[in-house]
Design a protein around this motif. Structure first.
Motif, PDB file in Angstrom:
ATOM      1  N   LEU B  93     -35.868  -2.695 -11.865  1.00 35.63           N
ATOM      2  CA  LEU B  93     -36.850  -2.001 -11.034  1.00 35.63           C
ATOM      3  C   LEU B  93     -36.835  -0.512 -11.379  1.00 35.63           C
ATOM      4  N   ALA B  94     -37.872  -0.112 -12.114  1.00 36.58           N
ATOM      5  CA  ALA B  94     -38.027   1.302 -12.451  1.00 36.58           C
ATOM      6  C   ALA B  94     -38.846   1.979 -11.354  1.00 36.58           C
ATOM      7  N   ARG B  95     -38.911   3.280 -11.414  1.00 33.33           N
ATOM      8  CA  ARG B  95     -39.687   4.011 -10.407  1.00 33.33           C
ATOM      9  C   ARG B  95     -41.188   3.752 -10.591  1.00 33.33           C
ATOM     10  N   SER B  96     -41.619   3.648 -11.837  1.00 33.28           N
ATOM     11  CA  SER B  96     -43.024   3.336 -12.121  1.00 33.28           C
ATOM     12  C   SER B  96     -43.168   1.839 -12.359  1.00 33.28           C
ATOM     13  N   PRO B 171     -32.772   0.971 -15.417  1.00 32.46           N
ATOM     14  CA  PRO B 171     -34.159   1.274 -15.795  1.00 32.46           C
ATOM     15  C   PRO B 171     -34.237   2.547 -16.619  1.00 32.46           C
ATOM     16  N   MET B 178     -38.653  10.858 -12.109  1.00 40.41           N
ATOM     17  CA  MET B 178     -37.275  10.800 -11.611  1.00 40.41           C
ATOM     18  C   MET B 178     -37.124  11.333 -10.183  1.00 40.41           C
ATOM     19  N   GLY B 181     -38.507   9.857  -5.459  1.00 39.94           N
ATOM     20  CA  GLY B 181     -37.944   9.329  -4.213  1.00 39.94           C
ATOM     21  C   GLY B 181     -38.003   7.817  -4.116  1.00 39.94           C
ATOM     22  N   ILE B 182     -38.399   7.164  -5.227  1.00 40.89           N
ATOM     23  CA  ILE B 182     -38.508   5.696  -5.234  1.00 40.89           C
ATOM     24  C   ILE B 182     -37.171   5.099  -5.661  1.00 40.89           C
ATOM     25  N   TRP B 183     -36.723   4.064  -4.956  1.00 36.45           N
ATOM     26  CA  TRP B 183     -35.472   3.402  -5.316  1.00 36.45           C
ATOM     27  C   TRP B 183     -35.623   2.728  -6.681  1.00 36.45           C
ATOM     28  N   ALA B 184     -34.581   2.785  -7.472  1.00 40.48           N
ATOM     29  CA  ALA B 184     -34.596   2.150  -8.800  1.00 40.48           C
ATOM     30  C   ALA B 184     -33.236   1.533  -9.062  1.00 40.48           C
ATOM     31  N   GLY B 185     -33.229   0.453  -9.807  1.00 40.32           N
ATOM     32  CA  GLY B 185     -31.964  -0.204 -10.122  1.00 40.32           C
ATOM     33  C   GLY B 185     -32.205  -1.573 -10.720  1.00 40.32           C
ATOM     34  N   VAL B 186     -31.150  -2.353 -10.776  1.00 39.36           N
ATOM     35  CA  VAL B 186     -31.221  -3.675 -11.383  1.00 39.36           C
ATOM     36  C   VAL B 186     -30.775  -4.731 -10.377  1.00 39.36           C
TER      37      VAL B 186
END
Lengths: 218, 218
Positions: B93-96, B171, B178, B181-186
């Motif tokens: 899950l990337a920010r975009s 991501p 960057m 403020g959006i959560w990002a991770g795997v």
């Protein structure tokens, strides 16, 4: 809805006709439970089989990728393709090696894909792909820019010539193997999501959204 | 061992060359970790993509099925086929939306399959397929009779023209996303075996073998 399914020769079932399902509800349910499809595209001599994610809207399946991806560009040229979704549900251990099997749900779709060019339709298709993988994520993610949309190729494949196969339940052994003293049964298999790993670059004050938390697939 | 890998045009990598691996050890490790392959066989107009289990012995991949299965009989006719194994390791899950991705390991093999006719070799191939799925089971199961072997078609596909693709890790977002403020991770994904379900017809005194007990795949 079942009238949309045009059962032709190549989706007809050879062995194990009892595993075959051709109603749209079954096909849609399997597609909706899957995560990755394998798309067969005519290649240079041999077919090329590519794994990719997908989404469904009604009677259409959507896949996407880079506008420069060769396999996707080939698939966009209205060539006949095949898309298969397979969900493995278990390993069936029969008493005889011969009767070992898998429990699974699979769908095979034949057809010709076409490019989705309308930007709004493209966005809806990308949303469907995103929601297929992580329901709820699309709303939070930064949406594609016009330029990003341009470099993304989206294809639509009608779920028309399609069929499903389902095997479930215990092993089926020959009568003469039943007293062999060999253990028999089913080992269930499930695709499971683990605890999400935040991006190391993530601001620690950003809370993990619910859709990133543990949920079983399939 | 890497000299066995004949990297031709169609296994060359287009996008994301950083994900490509062509050494045999990587390819073998992915094949050994998989459960099901998708085999693309030239069909009536379109390729047909069929899910099936497989086994590996050294530089050969083996698949099997009923001697009357149409797709297997086609594949046996020295036509060019493609076999793909895909293991999904996570959702990135990337920010975009644009930079969303999957973590995965996949292998694509091109080649021509040939029938295995020698009964001993056929048995070894079937053992390899069995051991790929449930190591230890082959020893316990009732072995194929001569007649069962005859009605089983076994194909060998050399792991020669093959390549692997691997994506792992967090991501990769654009710099300008960057601070969104959006959560990002795997979200990790794993194929997991559950508690085995004994055949309802099983004599309750037969103990469950260790190989049927819980173990993670991949």
């Amino acid at each position: 809805m079942t009238d949309a399914i045009n059962e032709r020769e190549r989706t007809a079932l050879g062995r194990h006709p009892e595993r075959g399902r051709d109603d749209f509800e079954t096909i849609a349910a399997i597609l909706d439970a899957g995560l990755v499809c394998h798309m067969g595209v005519p290649g240079d001599g041999a077919p090329v089989v590519i794994p990719t994610i997908y989404g469904r809207i009604d009677h259409d399946l959507f896949v996407h990728g880079s506008a420069v991806a060769r396999w996707l560009r080939t698939a966009a040229e209205s060539v006949p393709i095949c898309v298969t979704v397979t969900i493995v549900d278990g390993i069936v251990l029969a008493r005889s090696a011969f009767n070992h099997s898998m429990n699974y749900r699979s769908v095979v779709i034949f057809g010709e894909a076409s490019r989705v060019d309308d930007p709004d339709e493209k966005l809806r298709a990308l949303e469907a792909v995103s929601e297929q993988i992580v329901p709820g994520r699309w709303q939070d993610a930064r949406k594609p820019t016009e330029q990003e949309l341009k470099t993304t190729l989206v294809l639509r494949l009608p779920i028309a010539e399609a069929s499903a196969k389902v095997r479930s339940g215990p092993p089926k052994d020959f009568d003469f193997d039943m007293d062999s003293g060999i253990w028999a049964g089913v080992i269930p298999i499930q695709s499971v999501r683990g605890e999400a790993i935040p991006d190391p670059a993530l601001d620690g004050r950003i809370e993990m959204p619910d859709y990133a938390k543990i949920r079983a697939f399939g």
